[in-house]
Design an enzyme around this catalytic site. Structure first.
Site, short mmCIF file in Angstrom:
data_model
loop_
_atom_site.label_atom_id
_atom_site.label_comp_id
_atom_site.label_asym_id
_atom_site.label_seq_id
_atom_site.Cartn_x
_atom_site.Cartn_y
_atom_site.Cartn_z
N GLY A 214 22.50 -0.05 0.19
CA GLY A 214 23.32 -0.30 -0.99
C GLY A 214 24.75 -0.66 -0.62
O GLY A 214 25.16 -0.55 0.54
N ASP B 278 22.80 11.41 1.48
CA ASP B 278 21.40 11.07 1.76
C ASP B 278 20.51 11.95 0.90
O ASP B 278 20.80 13.14 0.72
CB ASP B 278 21.11 11.29 3.25
CG ASP B 278 19.78 10.72 3.68
OD1 ASP B 278 18.74 11.25 3.25
OD2 ASP B 278 19.77 9.74 4.44
N TYR C 97 4.25 2.09 2.96
CA TYR C 97 5.18 2.10 1.83
C TYR C 97 4.44 2.41 0.52
O TYR C 97 4.85 3.29 -0.25
CB TYR C 97 5.88 0.75 1.74
CG TYR C 97 6.69 0.53 0.48
CD1 TYR C 97 7.95 1.11 0.34
CD2 TYR C 97 6.20 -0.26 -0.56
CE1 TYR C 97 8.69 0.92 -0.81
CE2 TYR C 97 6.94 -0.46 -1.72
CZ TYR C 97 8.18 0.13 -1.84
OH TYR C 97 8.92 -0.06 -2.98
N VAL D 137 12.00 -12.28 -1.10
CA VAL D 137 11.91 -13.71 -0.80
C VAL D 137 12.88 -14.53 -1.66
O VAL D 137 13.46 -15.52 -1.18
CB VAL D 137 10.46 -14.21 -0.97
CG1 VAL D 137 9.98 -14.09 -2.41
CG2 VAL D 137 10.32 -15.63 -0.49
N GLY E 291 -1.42 -9.05 7.76
CA GLY E 291 -1.70 -8.04 6.75
C GLY E 291 -1.07 -8.26 5.39
O GLY E 291 -1.12 -7.38 4.54
#
Length: 312
Positions: A39, A54, A144, A187, A270
């Site tokens: 960020g 954190d 993830y 992207v 993948g």
């Protein structure tokens, strides 16, 4: 409207900062916890309390139990699919253990509701129907997505044991102003940044892999509606449509007036081939539906990147 005290984790990031901004505009009291690993402090909206902690830390735990937010809106994450594949332990530390630290603090801080930024794009896997619905089996194929699903299950536990209302928003591929080029949907940001720098963007593989691109303003709307929803729930937040990466490239090339045509590189190992989310349940229960079409969203995103580029 009831004024609430809200903690937004990851509120200096791409999506979290937009969400925090909208809560402030609606009159809520907002604090942000963000370690600034991805960020930016200049993303923090004026009027929000900011703490550079954190989510795994004692500082965050102690802050939550003393400040006692009514709602925890959890966007902080290790968000790169590629990093999760290369280093699953790091991903689990950030996305699972970090979340558990927040949830344990939430119990002590008497938090009433947790709104969690989950994933739809990485949740269902290549075997799911397109578009995938919440009732379809979640078979994430990368750490993830596995971590996000695990956190969703932990939220059920905290609801059952402690009464904290869980709302899980499974985002499609979010794009828009302030995006930084990381994560599954990066992207759009990557292509725009390359075009603006007069560099050649490269498409991975044939570019015909599809994603469900949803504009960040529509994500903000889903969070505002979730804030008012009083029950537990899991909701896909996407357009239901597929757009391939080559189409994104060509639309951005047109908007920016670039002469740099598509160039293709190696396929990412993948990489999921198709992805789209059925958001019928979100419309039925939350009253949510996407409002910004792809061309309008990309145009707004390009304009925001151009403004920031000129300020560099």
């Amino acid at each position: 409207m009831v004024r609430r005290r809200i903690l937004v984790t990851g509120g200096a990031g791409f999506i979290g900062s937009h969400v925090a901004e909208s809560f402030l505009a609606a009159g809520h009291e907002v604090a942000i916890v963000d370690n600034l690993s991805t960020g930016r402090q200049d993303n923090v909206p004026v009027g929000a309390q900011f703490y550079p902690f954190d989510i795994k830390s004692w500082e965050t735990f102690d802050f939550i139990r003393h400040w006692q937010p009514q709602v925890l809106v959890h966007h902080a994450a290790q968000m790169s699919v590629r990093i999760s594949v290369d280093d699953p332990v790091r991903d689990a530390q950030e996305n699972i253990l970090g979340s558990l630290n927040l949830f344990e603090a939430a119990v002590q801080g008497k938090v009433e509701k947790i709104i969690f930024a989950s994933t739809g794009g990485a949740m269902y896997g290549d075997q799911a129907p397109v578009p995938a619905g919440e009732e379809d089996r979640a078979t994430p194929e990368c750490p993830y997505g596995i971590a996000k699903l695990a956190v969703e299950h932990y939220m059920h536990f905290y609801h059952r044991e402690h009464g904290v209302i869980p709302i899980r928003l499974r985002y499609a591929n979010v794009y828009g102003p302030r995006q930084n080029g990381l994560g599954e949907a990066g992207v759009v940001a990557i292509f725009i940044e390359k075009f603006l720098a007069q560099e050649q963007p490269v498409i991975n593989g044939d570019g015909l892999q599809t994603r469900d691109f949803v504009y960040v303003g529509d994500i903000v709307a889903a969070n505002l509606l979730a804030l008012e929803y009083s029950q537990a729930g899991t909701f896909n937040i996407g357009t239901g449509g597929e757009t391939d990466i080559l189409t994104i490239y060509l639309k951005l090339q047109e908007i920016l007036g670039s002469k740099k045509g598509p160039v293709h590189g190696p396929t990412k190992p993948g990489e999921q081939r198709r992805s789209a989310l059925d958001s019928t349940l979100a419309h039925k229960e939350l009253g949510w539906r996407p409002r910004i079409n792809l061309v309008e969203g990309l145009t707004r995103t390009v304009e925001a990147f151009q403004q920031r580029y000129l300020l560099k």
